[in-house]
Scaffold this motif. Structure first.
Motif: not given
Length: 146
Positions: A55, A128-129, A131
């Motif tokens: 990421q 991601d969800s 985060q």
């Protein structure tokens, strides 16, 4: 009467130049003394999100691409400053040229904001969800501090 006219013309030129320069203030990047600059703010925000190495690499690529796109707009800013100076120094004030220059400046601002919004969109979708939730919470906290 001549002194009054000269004085009024001088005041008008000073006001117009200050107005024009203040409208171009968007091209002055924040110095490190001013809240650490946008780049450092983003880095601090991402630090709290526990990003994976993949990421981090993807976000770095996105930010570098954005930076290059924003730098591509820079030559136009310099041209606009030169045109403004030519308008100010001209014997007669060309209102149409000034308005065209302001329109061009506004278009450049819109392009810069579009690049920034696309960048944030791309970065947001790297998260991601969990985060994303944490990121939104951090943004809310930041808004409340202002």
């Amino acid at each position: 009467m001549t002194r009054t006219r000269t004085f009024n013309t001088s005041v008008l030129l000073v006001l117009l130049s200050s107005l024009a320069f203040s409208s171009m203030a968007f091209d002055k990047p924040m110095s490190k003394g001013e809240r650490g600059g946008k780049s450092q703010q983003m880095t601090k925000m991402f630090r709290g999100l526990d990003l994976t190495e993949a990421q981090k690499a993807e976000i770095k690529t996105i930010r570098e691409s954005s930076k290059q796109q924003l730098h591509a707009l820079a030559p136009n800013k310099d041209e606009n400053r030169e045109e403004l100076q030519a308008i100010i120094r001209a014997d007669t004030f060309d209102e149409d040229a000034f308005m065209a220059l302001q329109k061009d400046t506004q278009e450049q601002k819109q392009q810069a904001e579009l690049i920034k919004a696309k960048t944030m969109h791309q970065i947001y979708h790297v998260l991601d969800s969990e985060q994303r939730v944490k990121f939104e919470k951090m943004q809310q906290e930041r808004k409340q501090r202002k």
